[in-house]
Design an enzyme around this catalytic site. Structure first.
Site, PDB file in Angstrom:
ATOM      1  N   ASN A  78      47.097  40.756  38.071  1.00 46.59           N
ATOM      2  CA  ASN A  78      45.739  40.568  38.581  1.00 46.59           C
ATOM      3  C   ASN A  78      44.812  41.515  37.827  1.00 46.59           C
ATOM      4  OD1 ASN A  78      43.651  39.788  40.513  1.00 46.59           O
ATOM      5  ND2 ASN A  78      43.912  41.828  41.408  1.00 46.59           N
ATOM      6  N   HIS A  85      41.316  43.678  38.289  1.00 46.04           N
ATOM      7  CA  HIS A  85      40.466  44.191  39.365  1.00 46.04           C
ATOM      8  C   HIS A  85      39.389  45.091  38.748  1.00 46.04           C
ATOM      9  CE1 HIS A  85      39.398  45.311  43.424  1.00 46.04           C
ATOM     10  NE2 HIS A  85      39.328  46.567  43.023  1.00 46.04           N
ATOM     11  N   SER A 143      41.123  47.445  35.917  1.00 52.37           N
ATOM     12  CA  SER A 143      42.574  47.645  35.859  1.00 52.37           C
ATOM     13  C   SER A 143      43.274  46.290  35.868  1.00 52.37           C
ATOM     14  CB  SER A 143      43.069  48.409  37.092  1.00 52.37           C
ATOM     15  OG  SER A 143      42.329  49.584  37.311  1.00 52.37           O
ATOM     16  N   ASP A 150      45.547  44.933  46.018  1.00 45.57           N
ATOM     17  CA  ASP A 150      45.089  45.708  44.854  1.00 45.57           C
ATOM     18  C   ASP A 150      45.907  46.978  44.673  1.00 45.57           C
ATOM     19  OD1 ASP A 150      43.041  43.818  44.423  1.00 45.57           O
ATOM     20  OD2 ASP A 150      41.692  44.888  45.789  1.00 45.57           O
TER      21      ASP A 150
HETATM   22  C1  GAR Z   1      36.141  39.804  37.602  1.00 43.38           C
HETATM   23  O1  GAR Z   1      35.231  40.859  37.522  1.00 43.38           O
HETATM   24  C2  GAR Z   1      37.443  40.273  38.227  1.00 43.38           C
HETATM   25  O2  GAR Z   1      37.773  41.592  37.881  1.00 43.38           O
HETATM   26  C3  GAR Z   1      37.120  40.165  39.698  1.00 43.38           C
HETATM   27  O3  GAR Z   1      36.406  38.960  39.810  1.00 43.38           O
HETATM   28  C4  GAR Z   1      35.675  38.733  38.607  1.00 43.38           C
HETATM   29  C5  GAR Z   1      35.958  37.342  38.121  1.00 43.38           C
HETATM   30  O4  GAR Z   1      35.132  37.020  37.052  1.00 43.38           O
HETATM   31  N1  GAR Z   1      38.301  40.156  40.504  1.00 43.38           N
HETATM   32  C6  GAR Z   1      38.389  40.726  41.702  1.00 43.38           C
HETATM   33  O5  GAR Z   1      37.452  41.283  42.248  1.00 43.38           O
HETATM   34  C7  GAR Z   1      39.748  40.622  42.371  1.00 43.38           C
HETATM   35  N2  GAR Z   1      39.838  41.498  43.481  1.00 43.38           N
HETATM   36  P1  GAR Z   1      35.433  35.761  36.140  1.00 43.38           P
HETATM   37  O6  GAR Z   1      35.600  34.563  37.077  1.00 43.38           O
HETATM   38  O7  GAR Z   1      34.218  35.617  35.288  1.00 43.38           O
HETATM   39  O8  GAR Z   1      36.677  36.030  35.340  1.00 43.38           O
END
Ligand code: GAR
Length: 215
Positions: A106, A108, A135, A144
């Site tokens: 994942n 984060h 991360s 997480d």
């Molecule tokens: C990213 O910033 C990712 O790190 C976050 O969602 C966004 C997705 O963006 N993930 C989380 O918060 C998971 N807990 P994307 O759809 O443009 O890749």
């Protein structure tokens, strides 16, 4: 290496993986992009790259358990070696995480273990932190909380808004996420006893940490 990518939204991290597959820098075959939201823009990105998509709307299930069990069925038909959560905004059941232990990662947007959960950029700014980042970690039962493989650190600047900071972090996400997938696909990165091992050596808690990382 066969992989599936799970998304809920815009899919810019998915795009970084698609780009890596297309330019050959990632030796992966994205078997399917699976979304819990039918209107996720990431599904368009997959279609444009001729990648199969599946939609499994969590709202049509009466429990978290039944959704996760159905999701396992969808994922397992592709027999993926790696399950990639790229902005998949769901809390996962222990049964689901156990099923994919050691083969699900994942991304984060924080320097874990700091700021698990949501609104990480705003929380980092409000706490007066000087640095923030992202991360990539293996997924365990703890939200997480699994062992971190790679991290990228960015500065927090004086007049940063959460949106400005998120943009700076996202640029790094698009670098360290494909890099993690690459290391895993080469067999160099594994999870063992709740640790990340790179080339057989345990990584520190923050994983392999990049500062001002450039490709
Ligand atoms: C990213 O910033 C990712 O790190 C976050 O969602 C966004 C997705 O963006 N993930 C989380 O918060 C998971 N807990 P994307 O759809 O443009 O890749």
């Amino acid at each position: 290496m066969n992989v599936v990518v799970l998304i809920s939204g815009g899919g810019t991290n998915l795009q970084a993986l698609i780009d890596g597959q297309l330019d050959g820098s990632l030796k992966i075959n994205i078997q399917s992009v699976i979304s819990n939201k039918a209107d996720a823009f990431g599904l368009e990105r997959a279609s444009q790259a001729d990648i199969n998509t599946d939609v499994l709307d969590h709202k049509t299930f009466d429990s978290r358990e039944s959704f996760d069990q159905a999701l396992i069925k969808v994922i397992d038909q592709y027999e993926p070696q790696l399950i990639i959560l790229a902005g998949f905004m769901r809390i996962l059941t222990p049964e689901f995480t156990r099923h994919y232990l050691g083969r699900m990662i994942n991304i984060h947007p924080s320097l874990l273990p700091k700021y698990q959960g949501l609104h990480t950029h705003k929380r980092a700014i409000e706490a007066g932190d000087k640095e923030h980042g992202c991360s990539v970690h293996f997924v365990t039962e703890e939200l997480d909380g699994g062992p971190t493989a790679l991290q990228a650190v960015v500065p927090i600047l004086a007049n940063d808004t959460p949106e400005m900071l998120a943009t700076r972090v996202l640029t790094q996400e698009h670098i360290i996420f494909p890099e993690t997938v690459k290391l895993f696909s080469e067999g160099r990165l594994i999870m063992e006893n709740n640790d990340c091992l790179l080339d057989g050596k345990a990584l520190p808690e923050q994983g392999l940490q990049y500062r001002n990382f450039e490709k």
